[in-house]
Write a protein that holds these residues in place. Structure first.
Motif, short mmCIF file in Angstrom:
data_model
loop_
_atom_site.label_atom_id
_atom_site.label_comp_id
_atom_site.label_asym_id
_atom_site.label_seq_id
_atom_site.Cartn_x
_atom_site.Cartn_y
_atom_site.Cartn_z
N GLN A 17 0.96 -1.41 0.12
CA GLN A 17 0.07 0.09 -0.02
C GLN A 17 0.90 1.10 0.09
OE1 GLN A 17 -1.97 -0.61 3.66
NE2 GLN A 17 -3.96 -1.86 2.57
N THR A 18 1.94 1.34 0.81
CA THR A 18 2.59 2.35 1.35
C THR A 18 3.61 2.60 -0.45
OG1 THR A 18 3.21 1.87 3.33
CG2 THR A 18 4.62 3.52 2.28
N ARG A 19 4.14 1.53 -0.88
CA ARG A 19 4.80 1.73 -1.94
C ARG A 19 4.02 2.38 -3.22
NH1 ARG A 19 6.76 -4.06 -3.26
NH2 ARG A 19 7.43 -2.95 -5.16
N SER A 20 2.64 1.73 -3.23
CA SER A 20 1.78 2.31 -4.39
C SER A 20 1.50 3.64 -4.13
CB SER A 20 0.63 1.31 -4.43
OG SER A 20 -0.25 1.65 -5.40
N GLN A 30 -9.83 9.87 -6.21
CA GLN A 30 -9.45 11.25 -5.55
C GLN A 30 -8.23 10.32 -4.46
OE1 GLN A 30 -7.85 13.72 -3.79
NE2 GLN A 30 -9.48 14.77 -4.95
N MET A 31 -6.99 10.59 -4.81
CA MET A 31 -5.99 9.79 -4.11
C MET A 31 -6.19 10.31 -2.63
SD MET A 31 -4.53 7.75 -6.06
CE MET A 31 -2.98 7.56 -5.14
N LYS A 32 -6.70 11.27 -2.01
CA LYS A 32 -6.54 11.69 -0.64
C LYS A 32 -7.38 10.82 0.16
CE LYS A 32 -6.40 15.71 2.20
NZ LYS A 32 -7.00 15.15 3.55
N GLN A 33 -8.47 10.30 -0.47
CA GLN A 33 -9.42 9.19 0.05
C GLN A 33 -8.79 8.28 0.51
OE1 GLN A 33 -12.56 8.28 -2.63
NE2 GLN A 33 -13.47 10.49 -2.26
N HIS A 34 -7.50 7.60 0.12
CA HIS A 34 -7.07 6.51 0.50
C HIS A 34 -6.18 6.71 1.94
CE1 HIS A 34 -7.78 3.86 -2.70
NE2 HIS A 34 -7.10 4.55 -3.44
N GLU A 35 -6.26 8.03 2.46
CA GLU A 35 -6.03 8.20 3.66
C GLU A 35 -6.90 7.39 4.70
OE1 GLU A 35 -5.68 12.25 4.67
OE2 GLU A 35 -3.97 12.56 3.11
N THR A 36 -8.14 7.50 4.22
CA THR A 36 -9.26 6.82 5.21
C THR A 36 -9.66 5.44 4.54
OG1 THR A 36 -10.40 9.00 5.32
CG2 THR A 36 -11.74 7.25 5.87
N TYR A 37 -9.47 5.26 3.34
CA TYR A 37 -9.77 3.88 2.97
C TYR A 37 -8.77 3.18 2.15
CZ TYR A 37 -14.70 5.76 3.60
OH TYR A 37 -15.78 6.26 4.08
#
Length: 446
Positions: A17-20, A30-37
């Motif tokens: 996940q971190t590398r991606s 919306q890439m910021k959503q991956h802070e939550t999901y």
């Protein structure tokens, strides 16, 4: 509000996940959503199942964006690609040809509706739409009618996100930002039966929408090159479904007014609507048939535009300037064409269209609790596609539903408030039970 408690990721999953997130810009996100999901790191697939780095599995109920027909790691398709790897992986199709692209073109010609005799290949659905739009415009130009350079499409239609495809799309969230870059396009009323008046049948409403199309073409046909539409199911705006009579009338009207009919069967072709092609249910043939997604069984990027000989012949000339000077580096890729041929073999060998009727009947029977659920409206089915709206005020419903589905071993990716199923054709009754039961659990979780 959906009550979700995501399972903490394994160390291997967390690392991927971190590398991606550091290097990959994910599509339609919306890439910021991956802070939550969090992203779901997938390491393998088998049949209808996807497996993450921790070994947890998810039923791919949407066929990985509607592309996968016969499951992940399908033995027959794998074998065909391995065989082709030992021969030729790719050669440019300008000035060269090869057995897989010729054999695939011959096969498609025999199964496509009407007399669609020539195949022009690309790599993805939006590219196929661009080709069809350019071909239609260019055809009329070659025929001495340069004024026929406008296109019309259906209200709520989606055709892709490249500039030409986006011009004929009617989905605001994709289109509004880029409006200054796009050509104008008129959208005629959708035949989607959800728009019918109370008591009006799907067929009656489709005929009313067709009458609106006829009025528009009667007044504007001299400037219109083509009508482009998604036959029977409008995908991206919530799986809007309509009666086949609209296609019959659209074909008649386009023929009468000398307007091309472009059938965008990228999402609905190859059995998704219950027949091999959606146009089959109306017994019509378009002037351009656009195919992709399931064409290669979901394995490799491949799309095609099929046209009748009359359109092909308009470009056939001694002058290079009259040729269709359009190309993609991987046009007619040999590996992708072999995957497509193996996919068509499975259709024939296993009588897929007939066996899918049994699968659909079973899922419809067990889905009765979904269809009558108090939060569900407009439960609908067309072939191997199911959809329904969920009555909720939660603006984050889609993301929360996705996360809650993962906890039930399901890949659900709602379109707004519309949940849909479009599973691979190999799904078993036990897997359908899990799909419906897990979805009911998601709906009942507050």
């Amino acid at each position: 509000m959906l009550n979700i408690s995501p399972t903490p990721p394994s160390p291997a999953s967390a690392q991927l996940q971190t590398r991606s997130l550091k290097t990959v810009w994910h599509p339609c996100t919306q890439m910021k959503q991956h802070e939550t999901y969090p992203l779901v790191p997938i390491v393998s697939g088998k049949g209808v199942w996807l497996y993450d780095a921790a070994g947890k599995r998810y039923l791919d109920s949407i066929s990985s964006w509607w592309v996968n027909l016969f499951g992940h790691a399908n033995p027959a398709i794998n074998a065909a690609i391995r065989d082709q790897l030992e021969k030729i992986e790719h050669v440019m199709l300008a000035g060269f040809t090869h057995e897989p692209v010729v054999a695939l073109s011959e096969r498609l010609k025999t199964i496509a509706p009407g007399s669609l005799g020539h195949c022009f290949y690309a790599s993805d659905g939006a590219s196929a739409i661009e080709i069809a739009l350019k071909m239609s415009f260019h055809y009329w130009l070659l025929c001495g009618q340069p004024q026929k350079n406008h296109f019309i499409s259906l209200q709520n239609d989606y055709h892709g996100e490249t500039l030409g495809a986006l011009s004929v799309t009617d989905v605001a969230i994709f289109k509004e930002t880029y409006a200054p870059l796009l050509r104008p396009c008129t959208h005629v009323p959708t035949p989607d039966w959800r728009y019918a008046d109370p008591g009006e049948s799907a067929e009656a409403y489709a005929l009313r929408a067709a009458a609106a199309l006829e009025r528009h073409l009667a007044d504007n046909h001299a400037q219109i090159a083509a009508l482009i539409l998604e036959p029977l199911v409008q995908g991206a705006t919530g799986m809007g479904m309509y009666h086949p009579v609209y296609l019959q009338r659209a074909r008649e009207i386009c023929t009468r007014y000398q307007v091309h009919l472009i059938a965008d069967e990228i999402a609905v072709g190859f059995g998704r609507t219950g027949t091999l092609f959606a146009c089959n249910q109306a017994d019509i043939a378009p002037d351009f048939l656009c195919l992709s997604k399931g064409l290669s069984g979901g394995y490799l990027p491949l799309s095609v535009v099929m046209t009748p000989d009359a359109i092909f012949q308009a470009f056939y000339d001694d002058k290079t300037a009259r040729a269709f000077l359009h190309s993609h580096s991987h046009t007619g890729n040999a590996l992708a064409c072999r995957a497509a041929l193996a996919t068509l073999d499975i259709f024939e060998r296993d009588s897929i269209i007939e066996t899918n009727k049994t699968r659909a009947a079973y899922l419809n029977a067990i889905a009765a609790p979904l269809a009558t659920h108090p939060k569900v409206k407009n439960f609908r089915n067309c072939g191997m596609i199911w959809a329904f709206e969920v009555e909720t005020e939660d603006r984050d419903f889609a993301a929360k539903c996705f996360q809650a589905g993962l906890e039930q071993q399901l890949l659900l990716r709602p379109l707004g408030k519309t949940i849909y199923f479009m599973p691979p054709y190999i799904i078993s009754e036990q897997e359908m039970d899990l799909l419906v039961g897990g979805t009911l659990h998601v709906l009942n979780t507050r």
